[in-house]
Scaffold this motif. Structure first.
Motif, PDB file in Angstrom:
ATOM      1  N   LYS A 277      14.820  -5.503 -20.328  1.00  9.29           N
ATOM      2  CA  LYS A 277      15.054  -5.669 -21.756  1.00  9.29           C
ATOM      3  C   LYS A 277      16.129  -7.005 -21.849  1.00  9.29           C
ATOM      4  O   LYS A 277      16.835  -7.106 -21.273  1.00  9.29           O
ATOM      5  N   GLY A 278      15.615  -7.894 -22.733  1.00  8.27           N
ATOM      6  CA  GLY A 278      16.438  -9.151 -23.169  1.00  8.27           C
ATOM      7  C   GLY A 278      16.405 -10.226 -21.880  1.00  8.27           C
ATOM      8  O   GLY A 278      17.017 -11.259 -22.107  1.00  8.27           O
ATOM      9  N   VAL A 279      15.525  -9.703 -21.120  1.00 15.61           N
ATOM     10  CA  VAL A 279      15.408 -10.925 -20.105  1.00 15.61           C
ATOM     11  C   VAL A 279      13.987 -11.636 -20.220  1.00 15.61           C
ATOM     12  O   VAL A 279      12.786 -11.250 -19.731  1.00 15.61           O
TER      13      VAL A 279
ATOM     14  N   THR B   2      15.541 -18.499 -17.254  1.00 16.15           N
ATOM     15  CA  THR B   2      14.476 -18.999 -16.169  1.00 16.15           C
ATOM     16  C   THR B   2      15.306 -19.896 -15.373  1.00 16.15           C
ATOM     17  O   THR B   2      15.032 -19.690 -14.026  1.00 16.15           O
ATOM     18  N   VAL B   3      16.175 -20.777 -15.785  1.00  9.19           N
ATOM     19  CA  VAL B   3      16.936 -21.635 -14.612  1.00  9.19           C
ATOM     20  C   VAL B   3      17.877 -20.886 -13.988  1.00  9.19           C
ATOM     21  O   VAL B   3      17.838 -20.912 -12.692  1.00  9.19           O
ATOM     22  N   LEU B   4      18.799 -19.813 -14.659  1.00  4.63           N
ATOM     23  CA  LEU B   4      19.726 -19.071 -14.012  1.00  4.63           C
ATOM     24  C   LEU B   4      19.205 -18.134 -12.979  1.00  4.63           C
ATOM     25  O   LEU B   4      19.578 -18.132 -11.817  1.00  4.63           O
ATOM     26  N   ILE B   5      18.038 -17.324 -13.382  1.00  9.79           N
ATOM     27  CA  ILE B   5      17.422 -16.463 -12.414  1.00  9.79           C
ATOM     28  C   ILE B   5      16.779 -17.238 -11.147  1.00  9.79           C
ATOM     29  O   ILE B   5      16.997 -16.730  -9.955  1.00  9.79           O
ATOM     30  N   ALA B   6      16.023 -18.307 -11.514  1.00  7.78           N
ATOM     31  CA  ALA B   6      15.564 -19.225 -10.396  1.00  7.78           C
ATOM     32  C   ALA B   6      16.578 -19.698  -9.351  1.00  7.78           C
ATOM     33  O   ALA B   6      16.481 -19.454  -8.441  1.00  7.78           O
ATOM     34  N   VAL B   7      17.599 -20.328  -9.776  1.00 10.65           N
ATOM     35  CA  VAL B   7      18.501 -20.721  -9.023  1.00 10.65           C
ATOM     36  C   VAL B   7      19.381 -19.829  -8.480  1.00 10.65           C
ATOM     37  O   VAL B   7      19.468 -19.794  -7.116  1.00 10.65           O
TER      38      VAL B   7
ATOM     39  N   LEU C  10      17.389  -2.115 -12.576  1.00 13.86           N
ATOM     40  CA  LEU C  10      16.265  -2.797 -12.442  1.00 13.86           C
ATOM     41  C   LEU C  10      15.770  -3.169 -13.455  1.00 13.86           C
ATOM     42  O   LEU C  10      15.029  -4.274 -13.688  1.00 13.86           O
ATOM     43  N   HIS C  11      16.346  -2.623 -14.599  1.00 10.68           N
ATOM     44  CA  HIS C  11      15.889  -3.146 -16.277  1.00 10.68           C
ATOM     45  C   HIS C  11      16.782  -4.169 -16.625  1.00 10.68           C
ATOM     46  O   HIS C  11      16.621  -4.250 -17.891  1.00 10.68           O
ATOM     47  N   THR C  12      17.601  -4.695 -15.998  1.00 13.27           N
ATOM     48  CA  THR C  12      18.658  -5.832 -16.366  1.00 13.27           C
ATOM     49  C   THR C  12      18.238  -7.070 -15.324  1.00 13.27           C
ATOM     50  O   THR C  12      17.549  -7.058 -14.624  1.00 13.27           O
ATOM     51  N   PRO C  13      18.980  -8.234 -15.932  1.00 12.13           N
ATOM     52  CA  PRO C  13      18.901  -9.381 -15.087  1.00 12.13           C
ATOM     53  C   PRO C  13      19.142  -9.106 -13.461  1.00 12.13           C
ATOM     54  O   PRO C  13      18.483 -10.107 -12.834  1.00 12.13           O
ATOM     55  N   TRP C  14      19.960  -8.394 -13.231  1.00 11.07           N
ATOM     56  CA  TRP C  14      20.342  -8.267 -11.653  1.00 11.07           C
ATOM     57  C   TRP C  14      19.079  -7.411 -11.242  1.00 11.07           C
ATOM     58  O   TRP C  14      18.936  -7.687  -9.924  1.00 11.07           O
ATOM     59  N   GLY C  15      18.304  -6.696 -11.738  1.00 11.54           N
ATOM     60  CA  GLY C  15      17.260  -5.827 -11.158  1.00 11.54           C
ATOM     61  C   GLY C  15      16.178  -7.178 -11.009  1.00 11.54           C
ATOM     62  O   GLY C  15      15.664  -6.991  -9.847  1.00 11.54           O
ATOM     63  N   VAL C  16      15.960  -8.141 -11.988  1.00  8.81           N
ATOM     64  CA  VAL C  16      14.865  -9.165 -11.806  1.00  8.81           C
ATOM     65  C   VAL C  16      15.460  -9.911 -10.528  1.00  8.81           C
ATOM     66  O   VAL C  16      14.543 -10.372  -9.633  1.00  8.81           O
ATOM     67  N   LEU C  17      16.573 -10.268 -10.335  1.00  6.69           N
ATOM     68  CA  LEU C  17      17.199 -11.061  -9.313  1.00  6.69           C
ATOM     69  C   LEU C  17      17.037 -10.402  -8.036  1.00  6.69           C
ATOM     70  O   LEU C  17      16.503 -11.044  -7.021  1.00  6.69           O
ATOM     71  N   LEU C  18      17.324  -9.303  -7.856  1.00  5.06           N
ATOM     72  CA  LEU C  18      16.775  -8.500  -6.858  1.00  5.06           C
ATOM     73  C   LEU C  18      15.354  -8.610  -6.226  1.00  5.06           C
ATOM     74  O   LEU C  18      15.356  -8.694  -4.947  1.00  5.06           O
TER      75      LEU C  18
ATOM     76  N   LEU D 253       3.713  -5.862  -6.436  1.00  7.01           N
ATOM     77  CA  LEU D 253       3.792  -4.761  -5.480  1.00  7.01           C
ATOM     78  C   LEU D 253       5.284  -4.527  -4.915  1.00  7.01           C
ATOM     79  O   LEU D 253       5.814  -3.561  -4.952  1.00  7.01           O
ATOM     80  N   ILE D 254       6.044  -5.626  -4.900  1.00  2.00           N
ATOM     81  CA  ILE D 254       7.427  -5.461  -4.427  1.00  2.00           C
ATOM     82  C   ILE D 254       8.331  -4.918  -5.361  1.00  2.00           C
ATOM     83  O   ILE D 254       9.249  -4.034  -5.166  1.00  2.00           O
ATOM     84  N   THR D 255       7.764  -5.241  -6.695  1.00  2.00           N
ATOM     85  CA  THR D 255       8.583  -4.620  -7.678  1.00  2.00           C
ATOM     86  C   THR D 255       8.515  -3.132  -8.022  1.00  2.00           C
ATOM     87  O   THR D 255       9.396  -2.595  -8.436  1.00  2.00           O
ATOM     88  N   LEU D 256       7.123  -2.731  -7.866  1.00  2.00           N
ATOM     89  CA  LEU D 256       6.806  -1.323  -7.816  1.00  2.00           C
ATOM     90  C   LEU D 256       7.509  -0.496  -6.747  1.00  2.00           C
ATOM     91  O   LEU D 256       8.131   0.566  -6.906  1.00  2.00           O
ATOM     92  N   ALA D 257       7.799  -1.017  -5.715  1.00  2.15           N
ATOM     93  CA  ALA D 257       8.228  -0.491  -4.200  1.00  2.15           C
ATOM     94  C   ALA D 257       9.982  -0.283  -4.754  1.00  2.15           C
ATOM     95  O   ALA D 257      10.386   0.755  -4.678  1.00  2.15           O
ATOM     96  N   LEU D 258      10.517  -1.386  -5.457  1.00  3.56           N
ATOM     97  CA  LEU D 258      11.478  -1.176  -5.895  1.00  3.56           C
ATOM     98  C   LEU D 258      11.930  -0.129  -7.065  1.00  3.56           C
ATOM     99  O   LEU D 258      13.062   0.438  -6.966  1.00  3.56           O
ATOM    100  N   LEU D 259      10.998   0.070  -7.753  1.00  2.00           N
ATOM    101  CA  LEU D 259      11.195   0.994  -8.721  1.00  2.00           C
ATOM    102  C   LEU D 259      11.165   2.547  -8.010  1.00  2.00           C
ATOM    103  O   LEU D 259      11.640   3.291  -8.638  1.00  2.00           O
ATOM    104  N   PHE D 260      10.170   2.453  -7.192  1.00  4.02           N
ATOM    105  CA  PHE D 260      10.232   3.852  -6.482  1.00  4.02           C
ATOM    106  C   PHE D 260      11.345   4.488  -5.741  1.00  4.02           C
ATOM    107  O   PHE D 260      11.768   5.348  -5.457  1.00  4.02           O
ATOM    108  N   VAL D 261      12.229   3.214  -5.661  1.00 10.16           N
ATOM    109  CA  VAL D 261      13.633   3.270  -4.633  1.00 10.16           C
ATOM    110  C   VAL D 261      14.563   3.504  -5.688  1.00 10.16           C
ATOM    111  O   VAL D 261      15.377   4.352  -5.382  1.00 10.16           O
TER     112      VAL D 261
END
Length: 292
Positions: free
Chosen positions: A237-239, A73-78, A153-161, A120-128
């Motif tokens: 997964k794992g996030v 939570t802290v790392l992704i938020a920062v 997108l299924h990694t912490p980097w995808g959540v960050l993006l 909605l933004i997450t779905l758009a990124l999934l389509f791309v």
């Protein structure tokens, strides 16, 4: 000696109810926010076996899942806040000071973007960028490969993006408001004295934008700490973050006391960040008045 001025009865009647104008909003706040918050706090110290104790806090804090969720939570938020600040500052500079066709339309679109739900933004990124998205489809069509290279997108980097993409307009909106009040004469004078664009941005624009950056960054940080939809829809997964852990403990495990403990920790983080934001903005405002 002057006689006291008589107050008309109509003014007295108008003054008397004014004392009670705060009662409806305070009552609504207590019913909608304070009462549920009190119930969460009470449940967090009410184990399923009965009685009241802080044993649930000890049990939750000792769990590796909680520590991982807190760290994520802290790392992704920062990280998302830092990315949104940098990207939002750059885009706001371009929209405010670089003349190009459609600049005003983009500024109005930002206001509309703020009303979009995060999933909605997450779905758009999934389509791309999803495994069957447009980017992988173009790659496989051009190279004949069985799979495309985009699978993050299924990694912490995808959540960050996804969070940077969604929360950047929340930084841009106050910045555009601050830039619209900036005197262009200051920029012209700095340019006439030979200052280049990076120096103008650093010494003229950035000091005026700091309060807006602090406001936008603190808002994004608090919202990232409590974000649930983006993490859920990316399926990373794992996030596991604190909001996701609250959901899993309450819905999947049926551990309502443990869920309330995690919720209390999340609330405490948000309140601590809000207090830090108020301290910083008060100090910055004092410094600006001292310089003025």
């Amino acid at each position: 000696m002057a006689e006291p001025v008589a107050v008309p009865d109509a003014v007295r009647r108008r003054r008397f109810p004014a004392r009670f104008l705060l009662l409806p909003p305070v009552a609504a706040l207590g019913l909608v926010f304070l009462h549920p918050l009190a119930l969460v706090l009470w449940q967090s110290v009410s184990p399923n076996g009965g009685g009241h104790s802080f044993a649930a806090y000890t049990d939750v804090f000792a769990q590796a899942a909680f520590r991982d969720a807190l760290r994520n939570t802290v790392l992704i938020a920062v990280g998302a806040t830092a990315g949104a600040l940098v990207l939002g500052f750059f885009l706001a500079l371009v929209i405010a000071f670089v003349p190009f066709p459609g600049g005003k339309a983009i500024g109005r679109f930002i206001d509309i973007f703020l009303s979009f739900p995060s999933f909605l933004i997450t779905l758009a990124l999934l389509f791309v960028y999803g495994s069957t998205g447009m980017a992988n489809g173009l790659w496989t069509g051009a190279t004949g490969a069985a799979r495309g290279p985009f699978d993050f997108l299924h990694t912490p980097w995808g959540v960050l993006l996804a969070e940077i993409t969604y929360f950047t307009p929340f930084v841009m909106r106050p910045l555009l408001g601050a830039f619209s009040q900036l005197e262009t004469a200051q920029l012209d004078v700095a340019a006439s004295l030979g200052a280049r664009a990076p120096r103008i941005v650093r010494q003229v624009v950035l000091p005026e934008a700091l309060p807006s950056l602090a406001a936008g960054g603190s808002l994004v940080l608090v919202m990232c700490l409590n974000e649930f939809g983006i993490v859920l829809f990316t399926g990373a997964k794992g996030v596991t973050t604190l909001p996701v852990l609250v959901h899993s403990k309450a819905i999947l495990d049926g551990d309502y006391t443990g869920a309330c403990v995690v919720a209390v920790v999340n609330i405490a983080l948000s309140l601590a960040l809000y207090g830090l934001y108020r301290t910083l903005t008060t100090r910055m405002e004092g410094d600006r008045r001292a310089r003025a």
